[in-house]
Design an enzyme around this catalytic site. Structure first.
Site, mmCIF file in Angstrom:
data_model
loop_
_atom_site.group_PDB
_atom_site.id
_atom_site.type_symbol
_atom_site.label_atom_id
_atom_site.label_comp_id
_atom_site.label_asym_id
_atom_site.label_seq_id
_atom_site.Cartn_x
_atom_site.Cartn_y
_atom_site.Cartn_z
ATOM 1 N N ASP A 1 0.951 17.080 -10.175
ATOM 2 C CA ASP A 1 -0.385 17.208 -10.276
ATOM 3 C C ASP A 1 -0.741 18.644 -10.161
ATOM 4 O O ASP A 1 0.156 19.595 -10.192
ATOM 5 C CB ASP A 1 -1.074 16.580 -8.771
ATOM 6 C CG ASP A 1 0.042 16.992 -7.628
ATOM 7 O OD1 ASP A 1 0.827 17.956 -7.590
ATOM 8 O OD2 ASP A 1 -0.009 16.260 -6.642
ATOM 9 N N HIS B 1 -0.894 9.340 0.792
ATOM 10 C CA HIS B 1 -1.060 9.514 -0.517
ATOM 11 C C HIS B 1 0.247 9.891 -1.265
ATOM 12 O O HIS B 1 1.174 10.681 -0.563
ATOM 13 C CB HIS B 1 -2.071 10.538 -0.730
ATOM 14 C CG HIS B 1 -1.813 12.042 -0.591
ATOM 15 N ND1 HIS B 1 -2.763 13.015 -0.171
ATOM 16 C CD2 HIS B 1 -0.530 12.658 -0.456
ATOM 17 C CE1 HIS B 1 -2.147 14.135 0.100
ATOM 18 N NE2 HIS B 1 -1.008 14.013 -0.006
ATOM 19 N N ASN C 1 -2.059 10.658 5.060
ATOM 20 C CA ASN C 1 -2.776 9.407 4.844
ATOM 21 C C ASN C 1 -2.323 8.564 3.994
ATOM 22 O O ASN C 1 -2.821 7.708 3.577
ATOM 23 C CB ASN C 1 -4.201 10.009 4.205
ATOM 24 C CG ASN C 1 -4.259 10.679 2.973
ATOM 25 O OD1 ASN C 1 -3.240 10.888 2.447
ATOM 26 N ND2 ASN C 1 -5.270 11.102 2.622
ATOM 27 N N GLU D 1 -5.095 9.450 -3.394
ATOM 28 C CA GLU D 1 -5.828 9.244 -1.985
ATOM 29 C C GLU D 1 -5.997 7.865 -1.583
ATOM 30 O O GLU D 1 -6.051 6.960 -2.663
ATOM 31 C CB GLU D 1 -6.971 10.147 -1.919
ATOM 32 C CG GLU D 1 -6.790 11.600 -2.219
ATOM 33 C CD GLU D 1 -6.152 12.445 -1.065
ATOM 34 O OE1 GLU D 1 -5.402 11.787 -0.354
ATOM 35 O OE2 GLU D 1 -6.081 13.572 -1.316
HETATM 36 P P1 PGA Z 1 3.954 18.405 2.422
HETATM 37 O O1 PGA Z 1 2.867 17.648 1.285
HETATM 38 O O2 PGA Z 1 5.086 18.146 1.542
HETATM 39 O O3 PGA Z 1 3.307 19.780 2.341
HETATM 40 O O4 PGA Z 1 3.917 17.748 3.911
HETATM 41 C C1 PGA Z 1 3.176 16.235 0.816
HETATM 42 C C2 PGA Z 1 1.972 15.712 0.023
HETATM 43 O O5 PGA Z 1 0.814 16.003 0.587
HETATM 44 O O6 PGA Z 1 2.218 15.040 -0.588
#
Ligand code: PGA
Length: 243
Positions: free
Chosen positions: A69, A140, A138, A145
């Site tokens: 992304d 995702h 959450n 999302e």
């Molecule tokens: P993080 O992010 O590794 O910074 O916890 C993971 C994500 O949001 O997919």
């Protein structure tokens, strides 16, 4: 297919296991196609891969990469763009060829064309051998999302308020966090032949539990990984604490 788990004592062990599997793939297939992720979680895995690339004489020069992304509206020079993150923390520290790395272009003239081209390039490369993922609080995966469809393909999406808040730690304020992103879809991710999802820390335990134990649903997009034939979550014991 149930999601497989590897539960590790520490986040260092998570990184070690993830890097070991990626290295095994590259040894067997020097022109492997890797799917990659940004975020804090995979940073140690990238550090271990950089070490192996430099010290153990394993070349990454023939590897192709695709990132999940990019923030919509940030160009690759922006210090919070995911292109910048990948160049700085991984690509430029290895013998990976930058022209073999693909991160969606957050300032493309036409987002739909950019996303179609991204999917086309993945197919033209022969498909992703292994996609490394993180997971949001959450549930995702990438910027898919809650509410995302399992059939989703690469596209321009809205970023959830909760994610904007979580990611605001890298910006001066939550207002500065882009509200949209280009993201590989859930179906795009699930086309990968192998999926490794990394999660560390107690704050990820609930999302991990839902992803593995709840019936697949858009409430927790990572739960759709249960439909993948070869998906493993590599967890530290805190992230696995509710399993
Ligand atoms: P993080 O992010 O590794 O910074 O916890 C993971 C994500 O949001 O997919």
């Amino acid at each position: 297919m149930p999601i497989k788990t590897q539960i590790c004592e520490t986040s260092d062990q998570v990184a070690h296991n993830a890097a070991a599997e990626i290295v095994a793939l590259i040894v067997q297939k020097p022109n492997a196609v890797l799917g990659l992720a940004t975020g804090s979680t995979p940073v140690k895995t990238y550090a271990e891969l950089i070490r192996i690339n430099r010290e153990e004489n394993l070349s990454f020069a023939r590897i192709t990469t695709f990132n999940l992304d990019e923030y919509w509206g940030l160009d690759g020079e922006h210090n919070q763009s995911y292109r910048h993150f990948m160049n700085n923390l991984f690509f430029s520290r290895t013998d990976l060829r930058l022209w073999n790395t693909h991160v969606p272009n957050g300032v493309a003239a036409d987002p739909d064309l950019e996303c179609q081209a991204f999917e086309t390039k993945i197919r033209a490369s022969g498909g992703i051998d292994l996609w490394l993922l993180g997971i949001g609080h959450n549930g995702h995966i990438a910027f898919n999302e809650p509410g995302s469809s399992p059939d989703s393909r690469t596209g321009l999406v809205e970023i959830a308020q909760e994610t904007i808040k979580a990611n605001s730690r890298f910006f001066n304020s939550a207002e500065e966090v882009p509200k949209q992103a280009l993201t590989a879809g859930i179906a795009t991710i699930c086309d990968a032949r192998r999926i490794l999802l990394l999660a560390t820390g107690e704050d990820k335990a609930e999302a991990v539990k839902q992803a593995i134990q709840d019936p697949p649903s858009s409430t927790c997009p990572a739960s759709f990984l249960q439909n993948h034939p070869n998906c493993t979550f590599i967890l530290d014991k805190d992230a696995a604490s509710l399993l």
